[in-house]
Design a protein around this motif. Structure first.
Motif, mmCIF file in Angstrom:
data_model
loop_
_atom_site.group_PDB
_atom_site.id
_atom_site.type_symbol
_atom_site.label_atom_id
_atom_site.label_comp_id
_atom_site.label_asym_id
_atom_site.label_seq_id
_atom_site.Cartn_x
_atom_site.Cartn_y
_atom_site.Cartn_z
ATOM 1 N N LYS A 1 19.074 88.878 1.270
ATOM 2 C CA LYS A 1 18.317 88.224 2.344
ATOM 3 C C LYS A 1 18.162 89.181 3.522
ATOM 4 O O LYS A 1 18.924 90.144 3.646
ATOM 5 C CB LYS A 1 19.046 86.967 2.828
ATOM 6 C CG LYS A 1 19.084 85.862 1.800
ATOM 7 C CD LYS A 1 19.690 84.613 2.381
ATOM 8 C CE LYS A 1 19.595 83.463 1.362
ATOM 9 N NZ LYS A 1 20.356 82.312 1.763
ATOM 10 N N THR A 2 17.204 88.855 4.388
ATOM 11 C CA THR A 2 17.063 89.616 5.628
ATOM 12 C C THR A 2 17.706 88.814 6.751
ATOM 13 O O THR A 2 17.375 87.641 6.948
ATOM 14 C CB THR A 2 15.568 89.854 5.935
ATOM 15 O OG1 THR A 2 15.013 90.524 4.805
ATOM 16 C CG2 THR A 2 15.403 90.729 7.159
ATOM 17 N N GLN B 1 19.473 88.745 10.930
ATOM 18 C CA GLN B 1 19.396 89.340 12.266
ATOM 19 C C GLN B 1 20.817 89.688 12.709
ATOM 20 O O GLN B 1 21.771 89.005 12.325
ATOM 21 C CB GLN B 1 18.842 88.318 13.253
ATOM 22 C CG GLN B 1 17.616 87.652 12.748
ATOM 23 C CD GLN B 1 16.589 87.464 13.840
ATOM 24 O OE1 GLN B 1 16.657 88.111 14.881
ATOM 25 N NE2 GLN B 1 15.640 86.590 13.601
ATOM 26 N N MET C 1 16.683 93.559 12.330
ATOM 27 C CA MET C 1 16.724 92.923 11.012
ATOM 28 C C MET C 1 17.375 93.893 10.007
ATOM 29 O O MET C 1 17.135 95.096 10.064
ATOM 30 C CB MET C 1 15.297 92.619 10.532
ATOM 31 C CG MET C 1 14.491 91.781 11.508
ATOM 32 S SD MET C 1 14.983 90.071 11.457
ATOM 33 C CE MET C 1 13.843 89.450 10.247
ATOM 34 N N PHE C 2 18.159 93.342 9.103
ATOM 35 C CA PHE C 2 18.784 94.201 8.088
ATOM 36 C C PHE C 2 18.999 93.378 6.814
ATOM 37 O O PHE C 2 18.986 92.141 6.856
ATOM 38 C CB PHE C 2 20.105 94.764 8.617
ATOM 39 C CG PHE C 2 21.162 93.721 8.856
ATOM 40 C CD1 PHE C 2 22.103 93.426 7.884
ATOM 41 C CD2 PHE C 2 21.191 92.997 10.049
ATOM 42 C CE1 PHE C 2 23.062 92.446 8.096
ATOM 43 C CE2 PHE C 2 22.157 92.017 10.268
ATOM 44 C CZ PHE C 2 23.098 91.746 9.290
ATOM 45 N N ARG C 3 19.187 94.098 5.707
ATOM 46 C CA ARG C 3 19.354 93.418 4.413
ATOM 47 C C ARG C 3 20.833 93.176 4.114
ATOM 48 O O ARG C 3 21.678 94.017 4.426
ATOM 49 C CB ARG C 3 18.749 94.262 3.298
ATOM 50 C CG ARG C 3 17.229 94.321 3.358
ATOM 51 C CD ARG C 3 16.621 94.997 2.139
ATOM 52 N NE ARG C 3 17.456 96.084 1.669
ATOM 53 C CZ ARG C 3 17.700 96.330 0.381
ATOM 54 N NH1 ARG C 3 17.184 95.570 -0.555
ATOM 55 N NH2 ARG C 3 18.443 97.349 0.033
#
Ligand code: NDP
Length: 327
Positions: free
Chosen positions: A19-20, A22, A1-3
């Motif tokens: 948002k987060t 994948q 997961m990343f922003r």
């Protein structure tokens, strides 16, 4: 997961939200990069606020610039751990861009980090700085040297303008800086400007030819100001035009070209060929005074980008804004 900062459209209006995501949601390109820094350019401001037709496909991750480290590469040109920088090529416009902690990119778009720069410094420079250097190269190719007299930079307190002032002053040119913000005088003189020219005086509709003042000029704003610059350019001078912060019109005549041998050279950084891009980055690493970068740039976090996007569109941002993914 990343922003990631994600642009969507609602009722015809652009919405920007952190948002987060994948990794599997990233586009299917060959090189996965951990982005350390991105930067905010005028074009990003237009894209994020929706005030310019920059983005046509949504959702979109904006960010025409990024610098970071390769995590995975399907291309032999890059290996995990390589430091890279990317500007332009439609990234952040047609392809997902740099305002995210991760990005998947084509290997052809990436430039190995030039020696002497790190990700932070590279983003202090970014598209704006690369464009400034391409403009300086255009002046040199037009034969403009410091001995020929003063040169002019318009939109001087903006991103492209600030870097252009610093490079030209470092190369020994006498630099005049056009700004609509007199409060930036100390800043611009700190970057090496000899004197300021008020935006108002440049907005007076020029005659076909005016008194010759500039051996060369870098214009980031277009419209009446570019027409005035051309009318004031000395015999044989070169004007490098790269921007439209004031507008895309050019209300001029042929007189500067046919009576004064003035050259108007357009400058584009987005599709600039790789070799010239690499030359410009090398020169930026070697010739842009390191102290100038500290004055020119300040950093923000991803959450602050929408606010700063509005400010850059309003002409209220001084110098360069970089986006630090760790904030
Ligand atoms: P910035 O917003 O950082 O700087 C633009 C500057 O222009 C402002 O700071 C202001 O300078 C001046 N300005 C703003 N509005 C007006 C106006 N109405 N009339 C006169 N001057 C104005 O943007 P960037 O430096 O990032 O980009 C500058 C321009 O160059 C933009 O149009 C951008 O799209 C273009 N560009 C083009 C590239 C290319 O590849 N050709 C690449 C990068 C940028 P001040 O406050 O000193 O008056």
């Amino acid at each position: 997961m990343f922003r990631a900062l994600v642009l969507d459209q609602q009722d015809g209006k652009t919405q920007a939200q952190v948002k987060t995501l994948q990794e599997s949601e990233l586009p299917d390109e060959g090189v996965l990069v951990a982005v350390d820094y991105s930067s905010l350019n005028f074009k990003d401001g237009l894209a994020i606020t929706g005030s310019g037709k920059i983005v046509n496909q949504f959702p979109m991750v904006p960010g025409i610039d990024l610098a970071g480290r390769v995590l995975e590469s399907a291309d032999a040109a890059f290996a995990p751990g390589d430091a890279v920088v990317l500007t332009g090529w439609g990234v952040g416009e047609r392809y997902w861009g740099g305002m995210a902690e991760k990005a998947r990119l084509k290997a052809d778009w990436l430039v190995p980090m030039p020696e002497g720069l790190d990700a932070r410094a590279a983003m202090m420079i970014g598209t704006a700085g690369l464009t400034a250097m391409l403009c300086v190269m255009a002046l040199e190719e037009g034969g403009v040297t410091p001995a020929q007299g003063p040169v002019l930079v318009t939109g001087a307190a903006g991103g492209v303008g600030s870097v252009a002032v610093a490079i030209l002053a470092g190369l020994g040119y006498e630099v005049y800086a056009v700004t609509g913000r007199p409060e930036t005088e100390a800043y611009l003189k700190g970057l090496g400007a000899s004197a300021l020219v008020s935006r108002e005086t440049m907005l007076v509709k020029p005659r076909a030819l005016e008194a010759q003042r500039w051996a060369g000029a870098i214009d980031t704003v277009g419209d009446t100001i570019l027409a005035k610059v051309l009318a004031e350019t000395c015999y044989g001078g070169t004007v490098a035009a790269c921007g439209l912060a004031a507008g895309f019109n050019l209300p001029t005549t042929v007189m500067p070209f046919i009576l004064r041998n003035v050259r108007l050279q357009g400058v584009d950084s987005v599709m600039c060929p790789l070799l010239r891009r690499q030359q410009a980055w090398q020169r930026l690493a070697q010739e842009l005074p390191a102290a100038a970068l500290g004055d020119i740039g300040h950093s923000i976090g991803l959450d602050e980008v929408p606010d700063y996007a509005q400010r850059i569109v309003n002409g209220q941002v001084r110098g360069r804004v970089i986006v630090d993914m760790s904030r």
